[in-house]
Design a protein around this motif. Structure first.
Motif, PDB file in Angstrom:
ATOM      1  N   VAL A  94       2.562   1.783  -3.371  1.00 14.00           N
ATOM      2  CA  VAL A  94       1.576   2.148  -4.397  1.00 14.00           C
ATOM      3  C   VAL A  94       1.227   3.634  -4.300  1.00 14.00           C
ATOM      4  O   VAL A  94       1.111   4.326  -5.315  1.00 14.00           O
ATOM      5  CB  VAL A  94       0.308   1.281  -4.263  1.00 14.00           C
ATOM      6  CG1 VAL A  94      -0.838   1.860  -5.096  1.00 14.00           C
ATOM      7  CG2 VAL A  94       0.603  -0.147  -4.698  1.00 14.00           C
ATOM      8  N   GLY A 149       0.797  -1.226   0.000  1.00 11.29           N
ATOM      9  CA  GLY A 149       0.000   0.000   0.000  1.00 11.29           C
ATOM     10  C   GLY A 149       0.824   1.268   0.000  1.00 11.29           C
ATOM     11  O   GLY A 149       0.546   2.212  -0.755  1.00 11.29           O
ATOM     12  N   LYS A 187      -2.522  -4.785  -9.858  1.00  2.75           N
ATOM     13  CA  LYS A 187      -3.920  -4.611  -9.453  1.00  2.75           C
ATOM     14  C   LYS A 187      -4.077  -3.423  -8.508  1.00  2.75           C
ATOM     15  O   LYS A 187      -5.047  -2.657  -8.607  1.00  2.75           O
ATOM     16  CB  LYS A 187      -4.426  -5.887  -8.782  1.00  2.75           C
ATOM     17  CG  LYS A 187      -4.647  -7.048  -9.740  1.00  2.75           C
ATOM     18  CD  LYS A 187      -5.234  -8.250  -9.014  1.00  2.75           C
ATOM     19  CE  LYS A 187      -5.562  -9.376  -9.991  1.00  2.75           C
ATOM     20  NZ  LYS A 187      -6.161 -10.550  -9.308  1.00  2.75           N
ATOM     21  N   ALA A 188      -3.119  -3.262  -7.609  1.00  2.00           N
ATOM     22  CA  ALA A 188      -3.214  -2.170  -6.635  1.00  2.00           C
ATOM     23  C   ALA A 188      -3.077  -0.808  -7.309  1.00  2.00           C
ATOM     24  O   ALA A 188      -3.802   0.142  -6.976  1.00  2.00           O
ATOM     25  CB  ALA A 188      -2.144  -2.345  -5.561  1.00  2.00           C
ATOM     26  N   TYR A 220       1.028  -5.715  -7.375  1.00  2.00           N
ATOM     27  CA  TYR A 220       1.241  -4.278  -7.560  1.00  2.00           C
ATOM     28  C   TYR A 220       0.428  -3.750  -8.742  1.00  2.00           C
ATOM     29  O   TYR A 220      -0.087  -2.626  -8.705  1.00  2.00           O
ATOM     30  CB  TYR A 220       2.729  -3.980  -7.763  1.00  2.00           C
ATOM     31  CG  TYR A 220       3.464  -3.761  -6.466  1.00  2.00           C
ATOM     32  CD1 TYR A 220       3.309  -2.578  -5.748  1.00  2.00           C
ATOM     33  CD2 TYR A 220       4.309  -4.738  -5.945  1.00  2.00           C
ATOM     34  CE1 TYR A 220       3.976  -2.370  -4.549  1.00  2.00           C
ATOM     35  CE2 TYR A 220       4.980  -4.542  -4.748  1.00  2.00           C
ATOM     36  CZ  TYR A 220       4.808  -3.354  -4.051  1.00  2.00           C
ATOM     37  OH  TYR A 220       5.465  -3.151  -2.858  1.00  2.00           O
ATOM     38  N   LYS A 250      -6.231   0.027  -9.304  1.00  2.00           N
ATOM     39  CA  LYS A 250      -7.309   0.474  -8.416  1.00  2.00           C
ATOM     40  C   LYS A 250      -7.057   1.891  -7.916  1.00  2.00           C
ATOM     41  O   LYS A 250      -7.981   2.717  -7.853  1.00  2.00           O
ATOM     42  CB  LYS A 250      -7.427  -0.483  -7.233  1.00  2.00           C
ATOM     43  CG  LYS A 250      -8.572  -0.150  -6.287  1.00  2.00           C
ATOM     44  CD  LYS A 250      -8.679  -1.181  -5.171  1.00  2.00           C
ATOM     45  CE  LYS A 250      -9.839  -0.845  -4.231  1.00  2.00           C
ATOM     46  NZ  LYS A 250      -9.958  -1.850  -3.135  1.00  2.00           N
ATOM     47  N   ALA A 251      -5.798   2.204  -7.608  1.00  2.00           N
ATOM     48  CA  ALA A 251      -5.472   3.525  -7.056  1.00  2.00           C
ATOM     49  C   ALA A 251      -5.552   4.630  -8.100  1.00  2.00           C
ATOM     50  O   ALA A 251      -5.894   5.770  -7.781  1.00  2.00           O
ATOM     51  CB  ALA A 251      -4.072   3.495  -6.441  1.00  2.00           C
TER      52      ALA A 251
END
Length: 444
Positions: free
Chosen positions: A112, A109, A166-167, A164, A170-171
């Motif tokens: 990211v 997190g 996917k994260a 990473y 999403k971000a």
């Protein structure tokens, strides 16, 4: 293979987080991430150990399994079960880390968020994540897999890339693209480093060169841009170029670092490029803006180079288009050439030249004027059609439709026998080129 038994064997030897345990069984079951697999395995093992713990004859075996799960599996459920059974639960050290990832999956997190902030400086639609790992990490995983006979796992590099990816998607709300991403985010989870690889912006079109004193590409002076008496302090042998005119406005609008000019062949500095123009592509490195207004740029280029250079048909292109463009350097070309001869011309002689050179295969050794920068070899080029029109007693216009790569000036002069056959030799009348225009570049 008993999956639960295999999972417990791994945990009895190594502390493993949910991601790293689940990854050893990544090819078993679909539509779930490795941390879900790992958590499910630990939950099942906890339930199984709890069952053993309440059986009198297997009480100690069950308690031991719960302690392994609590210590090496970081299982809160196993620890709570031990407490419920009024058994001593092992103390977990604060700095205890997963044997394989060292707890780095728990730090996704934060990295990211840093990557998202770095990406805000650039306009992009698609991205891809690249993972860099210390050699020691990959060697450790390889040794682990070999010693534990892992058959259904995937690599830690692959999982980090997916997690990473996917994260970040999403971000940022952007899409992952595996073939031609706008940006590649290169992450080292262990060094906690982030590097952005901003892929180039490509814009193609056609240019017409209307003056005979402008080179296609920028010619830098031997002073390497420092400025000297030879270049008048400019660092360039010629103040203008097709490259300069076509690249300047695009580079400014895209806020890129630098530009590179690609074209399907080139004309001599003293030749004009007419007709529909020569195909070209400008490559802009590290652009901060991609959705540039090509009509606006086209208008700016043409407005700033009136009577010198014109561009048309600007469009977004790709690296594949550059490759196609380079292959097109041998595409068919059409030329108009004004030649001057030493002796008077006859219609009979000109018709003979048309007949001899139409459909002819020309053998051409690298011309003397360019041999200092080109390999000195013999090339063969085909002439599809040649027409000659007499304009004065000693001058004629030649219209040449030929394979790209033919040096047409040397086709006229013969270049002291380096081009065979040639117009001068066929007529026994030495000739030279006065003016040359490229009329068409025919891309297939």
């Amino acid at each position: 293979m008993d999956v639960l038994q295999k999972a417990y064997t791994l945990l009895s030897k190594y502390p493993l987080c949910d991601h790293c345990l689940g990854r050893q069984f990544a090819l078993l079951g679909y539509a779930m991430e490795n941390n879900i697999r790992g958590a499910a395995l630990k939950t099942s093992l906890t339930m199984q150990a709890n069952t053993l713990a309440v059986e009198a004859e297997k009480n100690e075996e069950g308690i031991e399994q719960l302690r392994v799960l609590a210590a090496n599996g970081y299982s809160a459920a196993a620890k709570a079960t031990l407490e419920h059974l009024k058994k001593h639960a092992p103390k977990i050290e604060e700095d205890a880390k997963c044997f394989l990832c060292e707890g780095k999956f728990g730090e996704v997190g934060g990295i990211v968020e840093r990557a998202k902030k770095d990406l805000e400086a650039y306009e992009y639609t698609t991205f891809l994540v690249g993972i860099e790992l210390p050699i020691a990490v990959e060697e450790r995983e390889d040794e682990f897999k070999a010693s534990q006979s892992i058959e259904h796992g995937e690599s830690i590099r692959h999982e980090f890339g997916r997690v990473y990816g996917k994260a970040i998607a999403k971000a940022t709300g952007k899409e992952a693209e595996y073939l031609k991403p706008d940006v590649v985010v290169i992450i080292d989870p262990f060094l906690e480093s982030i590097k952005l690889q901003i892929n180039p912006l490509f814009v193609g079109g056609r240019y017409r060169k209307l003056q005979r004193t402008i080179p296609q590409s920028e010619w830098f002076c031997s002073c390497r841009g420092r400025g000297c008496s030879k270049c008048g302090g400019t660092g360039k042998l010629y103040p203008e170029s097709v490259e300069g005119y076509t690249s300047k406005d695009l580079l400014a609008e895209s806020e890129g670092a630098e530009s590179f000019f690609h074209a399907s062949g080139r004309e001599d500095i003293d030749a004009r490029m007419l007709g529909s123009g020569r195909p070209f592509i400008v490559e802009v490195s590290k652009p901060k803006r991609r959705s540039v207004d090509l009509k606006k740029i086209e208008h700016a280029i043409n407005g700033g180079a009136v009577g010198k250079v014109e561009v048309s048909e600007l469009h977004f292109a790709s690296k594949d288009d550059v490759r196609h463009l380079k292959k097109g350097e041998s595409a068919r070309k059409e030329y108009r050439l004004l030649a001057e001869f030493e002796k008077d011309l006859t219609e009979e002689g000109l018709r003979m030249v048309e007949e001899k050179l139409t459909g002819a295969l020309i053998k051409q050794q690298t011309p003397r004027r360019v041999v200092h920068r080109r390999a000195d070899i013999v090339r063969e080029r085909y002439i599809y059609k040649l027409e000659v029109k007499k304009v004065t007693l000693k001058r004629a216009l030649l219209f040449i439709n030929c394979q790209g790569g033919l040096y047409v000036k040397e086709l006229v002069s013969g270049d002291e026998g380096r081009t065979v056959p040639n117009v001068s030799a066929l007529l026994d009348n030495p000739a030279k080129t006065l003016k040359l225009d490229v009329l068409n570049v025919i891309m297939e």
